[in-house]
Design a protein around this motif. Structure first.
Motif, PDB file in Angstrom:
ATOM      1  N   VAL A  25       1.216  -8.592  -2.271  1.00 57.36           N
ATOM      2  CA  VAL A  25       1.539  -8.294  -0.875  1.00 57.36           C
ATOM      3  C   VAL A  25       2.640  -9.212  -0.365  1.00 57.36           C
ATOM      4  O   VAL A  25       3.356  -8.892   0.586  1.00 57.36           O
ATOM      5  CB  VAL A  25       0.270  -8.401   0.000  1.00 57.36           C
ATOM      6  CG1 VAL A  25      -0.125  -9.876   0.223  1.00 57.36           C
ATOM      7  CG2 VAL A  25       0.462  -7.701   1.354  1.00 57.36           C
ATOM      8  N   LYS A  26       2.818 -10.367  -1.029  1.00 56.41           N
ATOM      9  CA  LYS A  26       3.856 -11.303  -0.594  1.00 56.41           C
ATOM     10  C   LYS A  26       5.266 -10.735  -0.877  1.00 56.41           C
ATOM     11  O   LYS A  26       6.207 -11.042  -0.148  1.00 56.41           O
ATOM     12  CB  LYS A  26       3.680 -12.647  -1.299  1.00 56.41           C
ATOM     13  CG  LYS A  26       2.394 -13.381  -0.934  1.00 56.41           C
ATOM     14  CD  LYS A  26       2.283 -14.680  -1.712  1.00 56.41           C
ATOM     15  CE  LYS A  26       0.995 -15.413  -1.394  1.00 56.41           C
ATOM     16  NZ  LYS A  26       0.861 -16.663  -2.178  1.00 56.41           N
ATOM     17  N   VAL A  27       5.383  -9.931  -1.935  1.00 51.84           N
ATOM     18  CA  VAL A  27       6.701  -9.337  -2.276  1.00 51.84           C
ATOM     19  C   VAL A  27       6.767  -7.877  -1.856  1.00 51.84           C
ATOM     20  O   VAL A  27       7.647  -7.120  -2.326  1.00 51.84           O
ATOM     21  CB  VAL A  27       6.952  -9.471  -3.795  1.00 51.84           C
ATOM     22  CG1 VAL A  27       7.068 -10.937  -4.193  1.00 51.84           C
ATOM     23  CG2 VAL A  27       5.864  -8.766  -4.608  1.00 51.84           C
ATOM     24  N   SER A  28       5.813  -7.499  -1.031  1.00 50.32           N
ATOM     25  CA  SER A  28       5.762  -6.145  -0.477  1.00 50.32           C
ATOM     26  C   SER A  28       5.640  -5.086  -1.560  1.00 50.32           C
ATOM     27  O   SER A  28       6.127  -3.956  -1.428  1.00 50.32           O
ATOM     28  CB  SER A  28       6.991  -5.860   0.402  1.00 50.32           C
ATOM     29  OG  SER A  28       7.056  -6.781   1.470  1.00 50.32           O
ATOM     30  N   ALA A  29       4.928  -5.452  -2.688  1.00 49.26           N
ATOM     31  CA  ALA A  29       4.717  -4.484  -3.760  1.00 49.26           C
ATOM     32  C   ALA A  29       3.572  -3.544  -3.424  1.00 49.26           C
ATOM     33  O   ALA A  29       3.487  -2.430  -3.959  1.00 49.26           O
ATOM     34  CB  ALA A  29       4.427  -5.206  -5.064  1.00 49.26           C
ATOM     35  N   ILE A  30       2.675  -3.974  -2.538  1.00 50.45           N
ATOM     36  CA  ILE A  30       1.583  -3.132  -2.072  1.00 50.45           C
ATOM     37  C   ILE A  30       1.502  -3.256  -0.568  1.00 50.45           C
ATOM     38  O   ILE A  30       2.060  -4.180   0.044  1.00 50.45           O
ATOM     39  CB  ILE A  30       0.230  -3.525  -2.706  1.00 50.45           C
ATOM     40  CG1 ILE A  30      -0.110  -4.996  -2.344  1.00 50.45           C
ATOM     41  CG2 ILE A  30       0.233  -3.313  -4.210  1.00 50.45           C
ATOM     42  CD1 ILE A  30      -1.490  -5.412  -2.754  1.00 50.45           C
ATOM     43  N   SER A  31       0.802  -2.334  -0.020  1.00 48.71           N
ATOM     44  CA  SER A  31       0.664  -2.380   1.438  1.00 48.71           C
ATOM     45  C   SER A  31      -0.392  -3.422   1.830  1.00 48.71           C
ATOM     46  O   SER A  31      -1.263  -3.801   1.035  1.00 48.71           O
ATOM     47  CB  SER A  31       0.266  -1.010   1.964  1.00 48.71           C
ATOM     48  OG  SER A  31      -1.029  -0.654   1.490  1.00 48.71           O
ATOM     49  N   LYS A  32      -0.277  -3.851   3.079  1.00 49.05           N
ATOM     50  CA  LYS A  32      -1.265  -4.802   3.591  1.00 49.05           C
ATOM     51  C   LYS A  32      -2.662  -4.176   3.625  1.00 49.05           C
ATOM     52  O   LYS A  32      -3.674  -4.874   3.477  1.00 49.05           O
ATOM     53  CB  LYS A  32      -0.864  -5.271   4.978  1.00 49.05           C
ATOM     54  CG  LYS A  32       0.382  -6.155   4.979  1.00 49.05           C
ATOM     55  CD  LYS A  32       0.685  -6.647   6.389  1.00 49.05           C
ATOM     56  CE  LYS A  32       1.920  -7.558   6.404  1.00 49.05           C
ATOM     57  NZ  LYS A  32       2.217  -8.060   7.765  1.00 49.05           N
ATOM     58  N   GLN A  33      -2.725  -2.872   3.823  1.00 44.15           N
ATOM     59  CA  GLN A  33      -4.029  -2.213   3.859  1.00 44.15           C
ATOM     60  C   GLN A  33      -4.746  -2.332   2.522  1.00 44.15           C
ATOM     61  O   GLN A  33      -5.938  -2.607   2.462  1.00 44.15           O
ATOM     62  CB  GLN A  33      -3.845  -0.738   4.223  1.00 44.15           C
ATOM     63  CG  GLN A  33      -5.156   0.037   4.330  1.00 44.15           C
ATOM     64  CD  GLN A  33      -6.059  -0.486   5.452  1.00 44.15           C
ATOM     65  OE1 GLN A  33      -5.574  -0.715   6.569  1.00 44.15           O
ATOM     66  NE2 GLN A  33      -7.348  -0.696   5.143  1.00 44.15           N
TER      67      GLN A  33
END
Length: 407
Positions: A135-143
């Motif tokens: 989530v830190k590199v925006s590879a997955i959503s926060k959800q």
């Protein structure tokens, strides 16, 4: 005729005077007072004072030092009883074994469920760690990251619940083995092997009582306690030393219990029905001579009376009003009847409050011939036991000498 009659009267009068003189010379006429006997002999003791430790006997009952009813805490069938009725058991010793099959199966099931929950927890933890990096590199959503964190928390809760289930099952499995809660002597068993028992049933499987040491509860009238406090406050009695906390015991047959106990406590409430308070003592009981429920009498030390007057009980009788009386020999060797005030019996003697003074001669033997004002002869009084012992020696000597004389 008158001179003749006068002479006859004079002759009769002279004869009567002569007969009276003759009887006086020979002794008392028949039917008159008996001749005076010799001076009666009385056995006496000298009244003296001495310090006496005053005790009181109180009735009581024995109670176990510890008592525990053995009851099952799980349901099941008794497989075996592992103790001997009436024997000694130790705390933690197994008394009964309840069939543990169902409880062992439940325990194993919860252990397996715990293993499954722990495996799920490991997977959820690894997934949450990966998602936190992605989530830190925006590879997955926060959800998705939040869902992974929630799944980790749920897996941790499932593991905690599984551990609680395992512990509960372990406890129930352990309760299938009924252990002794205390050490002591166990009574009869109310069940045998094959009996069905239920958790916390009202009927105890057996009862364990610790008898060494053992309690003795005695009752004392509150009026006696108040009288004792007044006597101590006025100085009539002095407080006993440290041995006052010691208590002696008399058994049901009147024999003394060989071991000495100690005073434990005195209750602070008076029984409204009996007007008495409870005093508890504790006694060593290594041979189990004292059993719960026995009637006993405890001898408690109250205090010490420094100037106590003790007289033999046979010296004291009672008058028509029921008051104690005794005879005292005065300085003129004449008997005086005294009305006494007695306190209590101390062994085979009476404790006298008033009526006697130190140094006076108290009549102990010969009261049947005693009358107020009679002059008597006094001899020292000897107890019957001592007299019998002194008489036994000459008798034995005579018996021993008889065979020699025959030879």
């Amino acid at each position: 005729m008158r001179p003749v009659l006068s002479s006859r009267l004079s002759l009769a009068l002279a004869l009567a005077v002569a007969a009276t003189s003759l009887l006086s010379a020979c002794g008392s006429p028949p039917g008159g007072p008996p001749p005076q006997e010799g001076t009666p002999e009385m056995g006496v003791v000298t009244v003296a004072t001495r310090p006496v430790a005053l005790t009181t006997e109180l009735p009581g009952r024995t109670l176990p030092y510890l008592i525990a009813d053995v009851r099952p805490q799980v349901n099941g069938i008794i497989q075996v009883r592992k103790f001997r009725e009436g024997g000694e058991v130790k705390a933690g010793e197994t008394l009964y074994q309840i069939d543990p099959a169902t409880y062992r199966a439940t325990y194993d099931s919860y252990v397996a469920a715990l293993g499954k929950a722990q495996a799920t927890l490991r997977s959820a933890r690894l997934k949450a760690e990966r998602y936190s990096e992605l989530v830190k590199v925006s590879a997955i959503s926060k959800q998705d990251n939040d869902d992974a964190g929630a799944a980790l928390g749920q897996a941790e809760a499932d593991v905690a619940a599984a551990k609680a289930n395992v512990e509960s099952a372990r406890i129930n499995l352990a309760y299938a083995r009924v252990d002794a809660p205390i050490s002591g002597r166990i009574g009869k068993s109310s069940v045998t092997a094959g009996a069905l028992v239920t958790a916390s049933q009202s009927t105890a499987l057996a009862t364990i009582q610790q008898l060494d040491p053992i309690y003795v509860d005695v009752t004392q009238p509150s009026a006696s306690l108040l009288r004792l406090k007044r006597a101590l406050a006025s100085g009539e009695l002095e407080k006993a030393d440290a041995t006052a906390a010691k208590v002696n015991l008399l058994l049901e047959d009147g024999s003394p219990y060989p071991l000495q106990g100690r005073l434990e406590f005195s209750d602070v409430t008076v029984d409204q029905n009996t007007g008495s308070i409870t005093v508890r003592a504790v006694f060593p009981n290594p041979n189990a001579d004292l059993l719960p429920g026995m009637y006993v009498r405890a001898v408690l030390q109250e205090g010490v009376k420094d100037d106590a007057v003790l007289v033999p009980q046979q010296a004291v009788s009672r008058n028509g009003a029921g008051k104690p009386t005794a005879y005292v020999v005065g300085s003129d060797h004449k008997l005086q009847l005294r009305v006494l005030e007695t306190d209590r019996a101390v062994g085979d003697q009476w404790l006298v409050r008033s009526g006697l003074k130190p140094g006076e001669q108290l009549v102990v033997d010969g009261q049947s011939r005693a009358r107020p004002g009679v002059t008597v002869k006094t001899v020292p009084w000897q107890p019957k036991a001592a007299t019998a012992a002194s008489g036994a020696a000459p008798a034995a000597a005579s018996a021993a000498a008889a065979p020699r004389a025959a030879n």
